[in-house]
Every structure is written in C-alpha cells, then in structure tokens.
Design a protein around this motif. Structure first.
Motif, mmCIF file in Angstrom:
data_model
loop_
_atom_site.group_PDB
_atom_site.id
_atom_site.type_symbol
_atom_site.label_atom_id
_atom_site.label_comp_id
_atom_site.label_asym_id
_atom_site.label_seq_id
_atom_site.Cartn_x
_atom_site.Cartn_y
_atom_site.Cartn_z
ATOM 1 N N GLY A 1 0.817 -1.215 0.000
ATOM 2 C CA GLY A 1 0.000 0.000 0.000
ATOM 3 C C GLY A 1 0.845 1.256 0.000
ATOM 4 N N VAL A 2 1.897 1.273 0.815
ATOM 5 C CA VAL A 2 2.803 2.430 0.864
ATOM 6 C C VAL A 2 3.513 2.585 -0.476
ATOM 7 N N TRP A 3 3.980 1.482 -1.046
ATOM 8 C CA TRP A 3 4.679 1.528 -2.335
ATOM 9 C C TRP A 3 3.763 2.095 -3.422
ATOM 10 N N GLN A 4 2.537 1.618 -3.487
ATOM 11 C CA GLN A 4 1.600 2.095 -4.510
ATOM 12 C C GLN A 4 1.265 3.573 -4.293
ATOM 13 N N ALA A 5 1.113 3.984 -3.029
ATOM 14 C CA ALA A 5 0.855 5.397 -2.743
ATOM 15 C C ALA A 5 2.038 6.263 -3.169
ATOM 16 N N TYR A 6 3.252 5.788 -2.913
ATOM 17 C CA TYR A 6 4.456 6.518 -3.321
ATOM 18 C C TYR A 6 4.493 6.676 -4.845
ATOM 19 N N LEU A 7 4.280 5.580 -5.575
ATOM 20 C CA LEU A 7 4.298 5.637 -7.041
ATOM 21 C C LEU A 7 3.231 6.595 -7.559
ATOM 22 N N HIS A 8 2.051 6.506 -7.008
ATOM 23 C CA HIS A 8 0.945 7.364 -7.431
ATOM 24 C C HIS A 8 1.277 8.838 -7.178
ATOM 25 N N ALA A 9 1.750 9.143 -5.974
ATOM 26 C CA ALA A 9 2.061 10.534 -5.618
ATOM 27 C C ALA A 9 3.206 11.095 -6.453
ATOM 28 N N THR A 10 4.273 10.323 -6.663
ATOM 29 C CA THR A 10 5.412 10.851 -7.423
ATOM 30 C C THR A 10 5.059 11.048 -8.896
ATOM 31 N N THR A 11 4.236 10.165 -9.447
ATOM 32 C CA THR A 11 3.800 10.334 -10.831
ATOM 33 C C THR A 11 2.940 11.587 -10.966
ATOM 34 N N LEU A 12 1.999 11.767 -10.034
ATOM 35 C CA LEU A 12 1.151 12.959 -10.061
ATOM 36 C C LEU A 12 1.967 14.232 -9.848
ATOM 37 N N MET A 13 2.947 14.178 -8.950
ATOM 38 C CA MET A 13 3.784 15.354 -8.678
ATOM 39 C C MET A 13 4.574 15.758 -9.917
ATOM 40 N N GLU A 14 5.222 14.802 -10.552
ATOM 41 C CA GLU A 14 6.009 15.128 -11.744
ATOM 42 C C GLU A 14 5.115 15.702 -12.841
ATOM 43 N N ASP A 15 3.932 15.124 -13.024
ATOM 44 C CA ASP A 15 2.995 15.643 -14.017
ATOM 45 C C ASP A 15 2.541 17.060 -13.655
ATOM 46 N N HIS A 16 2.236 17.285 -12.393
ATOM 47 C CA HIS A 16 1.804 18.612 -11.914
ATOM 48 C C HIS A 16 2.868 19.672 -12.199
ATOM 49 N N LEU A 17 4.116 19.352 -11.870
ATOM 50 C CA LEU A 17 5.197 20.319 -12.075
ATOM 51 C C LEU A 17 5.505 20.503 -13.555
ATOM 52 N N ASP A 18 5.452 19.432 -14.331
ATOM 53 C CA ASP A 18 5.665 19.553 -15.775
ATOM 54 C C ASP A 18 4.604 20.454 -16.414
ATOM 55 N N ARG A 19 3.348 20.220 -16.072
ATOM 56 C CA ARG A 19 2.270 21.034 -16.650
ATOM 57 C C ARG A 19 2.424 22.499 -16.274
ATOM 58 N N GLN A 20 2.746 22.770 -14.996
ATOM 59 C CA GLN A 20 2.907 24.161 -14.559
ATOM 60 C C GLN A 20 4.043 24.830 -15.322
#
Length: 170
Positions: A21-40
């Motif tokens: 669960g922690v691993w999947q949450a980490y992957l999900h959050a880091t993918t969303l973060m990179e996308d968020h910063l790229d889009r901005q």
C-alpha cells in the motif's frame, strides 16, 4: 492477498499488504507530482521540469557554469539525454556550451543572461506549485519526517563506488 515472505527458503521476500500500500501510494504521488510540475512549467515557462532543474543547477554553480558530466550526475540523467536537453536550451538562448579549459575533451554548460532571466521569471510560479502540492498539505512534523525519509532513501541508493552502473555515468 497476503504477500509471502520466503527469504528463509531462498525465494523472494514479497511486500506485506501494508508495504504494498505504501509503495503504490508513493508511485501514485510521485507520478502525479512530476505531471503537476511539468504542466505548470510548460504552461508558465514553455519547458519541462527536467529543463528547469538544469537551469537551477547552472544558476547555483560558480560562474553559472558546470561541466556537462557533472551536470548529468547532479541531474541524475544520462549524458545523452543531457546533451539533447542542452541542445534545446541552447536553441532557446538560455544555455551555451563552451570547451572546458582544463580538459580539451570536456564541455561546460553555461547559463546565459537570457536563461537566468527566464529562471527568475519562472521560479515564483514553480515555488508556488511545489508549496501547494506538498508543503500546504503537510504539518511541520510531516515535513520534517518526509525530509528525513527522503534523505535515508537517497543515501541508500547513491553508491559511493565510482564504478557503479548509474545512468549519469554512461
């Protein structure tokens, strides 16, 4: 599903349900973060997050320049990917390459005045995007814990061996 721990029998040590669960949450959050910063950064500065990181690295270096091999190592990208990125940054007038005076085979990447100005214009929006995505959501104790956790993880993944098979050394 219960994740098996078979290290004593020589097989793989599967993640526990909690670890999974922690691993999947980490992957999900880091993918969303990179996308968020790229889009901005694409929206506000016309560049991907990786390019912004290169400009930041150069802005913090003495005389706003860094040897290409060191820049690849610090950015944690392959030399080939760095060469492509620097070519794009050169095309925009934000970086230039210069021969390295101490090593005729090496090159330095140099942040131009135009690149420095672009970084100065983009930094406020980028900092706000980071603040909204991370720091506005965490308590001071969580921020401290996150920093400590990330240092432990990074320390364990950054080998001291100069012969290590790392992408930025290829």
């Amino acid at each position: 599903m219960e994740y098996m721990t078979t290290a004593s029998t020589g097989g793989p040590r599967w993640l526990t349900d909690e670890e999974q669960g922690v691993w999947q949450a980490y992957l999900h959050a880091t993918t969303l973060m990179e996308d968020h910063l790229d889009r901005q950064l694409q929206r506000d500065a016309g560049m991907p997050h990786t390019y912004y990181g290169l400009l930041v690295q150069l802005s913090q270096a003495p005389r706003r320049q860094k040897r290409m091999t060191e820049l690849a190592k610090d950015a944690k990208i392959t030399r080939s990917r760095l060469s492509h990125a620097v070519a794009r940054l050169e095309k925009n007038g934000w970086v230039r390459r210069e021969d390295c005076p101490s090593d005729k085979r090496g090159q330095n990447a140099v942040l131009t005045d135009e690149g420095h100005d672009m970084l100065a214009r983009s930094a406020p929006g980028h900092v706000e995007a980071v603040r909204q995505a991370i720091f506005a959501r965490l308590s001071p104790q969580q921020v401290k814990s996150l920093g400590e956790i990330m240092q432990v993880i990074a320390g364990g993944l950054q080998p001291e061996d100069t012969d290590a098979d790392l992408p930025w050394l290829r």
